[in-house]
Design an enzyme around this catalytic site. Structure first.
Site, mmCIF file in Angstrom:
data_model
loop_
_atom_site.group_PDB
_atom_site.id
_atom_site.type_symbol
_atom_site.label_atom_id
_atom_site.label_comp_id
_atom_site.label_asym_id
_atom_site.label_seq_id
_atom_site.Cartn_x
_atom_site.Cartn_y
_atom_site.Cartn_z
ATOM 1 C CE LYS A 1 21.626 16.103 32.590
ATOM 2 N NZ LYS A 1 22.295 16.432 31.600
ATOM 3 C CG ASP B 1 28.341 17.745 37.473
ATOM 4 O OD1 ASP B 1 29.454 17.541 38.134
ATOM 5 O OD2 ASP B 1 28.189 18.613 36.445
#
Length: 399
Positions: free
Chosen positions: A76, A123
């Site tokens: 990410k 998340d």
């Protein structure tokens, strides 16, 4: 809950394909140039699993190991760093050509940026990437996680200096919560999914993933025949798909998108094929936390519906199988420590080649002895306790 492997294929008319120029060579070069300016940037390794490919009856199976990315144990950071830098350059009125880590560290810029606060929902991995990017550029960040999330992932976010907390909502409502606070507090929402009136930053995040696609294709050397990509809201697989479509055109690999049964909003949208998004509502209890998203990113869906070929919804045990395979390599194959969301594509490839009841799907996708497959392990053991439960003890939550 009735869980099984389900699949749908979309046939594309070449004249109706959506524009993928936003993920073309110029974007990929600009993004890579920025990432190369960051401290500790280096391409993540491509694990060539030759023995596994031979055992499964495939020509080649290689897995890109994103657990090695920027010390974040997941991919990410590519999207978050690029999107935050693009926002800062815009805020400071810096040309894109001068958007480097070194330039953004100039004291006069750092002083002007002191009042900026980032906010996001996650998340786990995206929020860790935001916390890292905020620290990188001297910003403050608020990160919100849905209820039932991993305490270890929350601690990792806090460890990078961000304010982080669980909400009482599911993932998609947590996104709405973060967006509401951004509007009320004047914070900068850096979210990896788009919605009405919010598209620029999600697109930048997706463009950040073109570095991953560039590295993978360079390392693979020959063009893969098949690429398997896991999806949450769909940003990463759409970015990689867009890159491949822009670079290869009609010669691109066969692309298969994989989701958990319990959060298969993109599969449902593809299966309905009626032009509307199909949402998974309520609590989503999947071990694949990074894929536990109930609403597709509309920017991502526009690319996937026109350039991805197969959409597969899988049970929990497919991810667990992939984790065990990658964590226990055959002979001299390299070991890949892959978390639940990272390993699901490898688990599906193995199941397609081993389970005779899935011969129809294997043949539809076109897998065989000449197939050259690329998978991306998007995370390592970001929840170490759960990784051990799955890989050591052969367990996974049944809910």
């Amino acid at each position: 809950m009735n869980e099984s492997i389900k699949a749908v294929q979309l046939i594309h008319a070449e004249e109706a394909l959506s524009d993928v120029s936003a993920f073309g060579a110029e974007t990929a070069a600009r993004t890579l140039r920025f990432h190369r300016s960051l401290p500790d940037y280096e391409p993540t390794p491509l694990a060539d699993l030759r023995r596994l490919a031979e055992g499964l009856g495939l020509g080649r199976l290689a897995v890109k190991d994103e657990s090695k990315r920027f010390g974040l144990n997941a991919f990410k950071g590519l999207g978050t760093s690029y999107a935050v830098a693009r926002y800062l350059a815009q805020y400071l009125d810096i040309p894109e050509s001068e958007m480097t880590y070194e330039n953004l560290q100039k004291p006069e810029y750092r002083e002007r940026l002191r009042t900026l606060t980032l906010v996001t929902a996650t998340d786990g991995n995206h929020g860790r990437g935001i916390a890292w990017a905020a620290k990188l550029f001297g910003l403050f960040a608020h990160v919100f996680m849905p209820k039932g999330g991993s305490p270890e992932r929350l601690a990792n976010i806090r460890g990078l200096g961000a304010e982080a907390a669980f909400t009482t909502y599911n993932y998609d409502d947590t996104v709405r919560h973060a967006a509401k606070l951004a509007k009320e507090q004047g914070w900068v929402l850096v979210q990896d999914t788009a919605f009405d009136g919010y598209t620029e930053i999600p697109l930048w995040i997706m463009q950040g993933y073109t570095t991953l696609a560039h590295e993978a294709t360079q390392q693979y050397a020959e063009l893969p025949t098949h690429v398997f990509l896991q999806a949450g809201v769909g940003s990463m697989p759409a970015a990689v798909t867009g890159c491949l479509a822009a670079h290869c055109g009609a010669e691109r690999p066969v692309i298969t998108i994989v989701e958990p049964n319990r959060a298969d909003c993109i599969y449902r949208t593809a299966a309905a094929n009626d032009g509307a998004p199909h949402i998974v509502k309520g609590e989503i209890n999947s071990i694949m936390a990074g894929l536990s998203c109930g609403e597709p990113n509309p920017i991502a869906w526009e690319i996937l519906k026109d350039h991805a070929d197969h959409f597969v919804s899988v049970p929990e045990w497919v991810a667990a199988k992939g984790m065990r395979i990658l964590g226990n390599p055959l002979d001299d194959d390299p070991r890949v420590i892959s978390g639940e969301s990272g390993a699901v594509t490898t688990g599906l490839v193995a199941e397609l080649m081993q389970n005779r009841s899935l011969d129809y799907l294997r043949d539809r996708i076109g897998l065989g002895k000449d197939s050259r497959i690329l998978c991306i392990s998007t995370e390592g053991d970001t929840d170490r306790a759960n990784y051990r439960r799955v890989v050591w003890d052969g367990l996974y939550p049944s809910y």
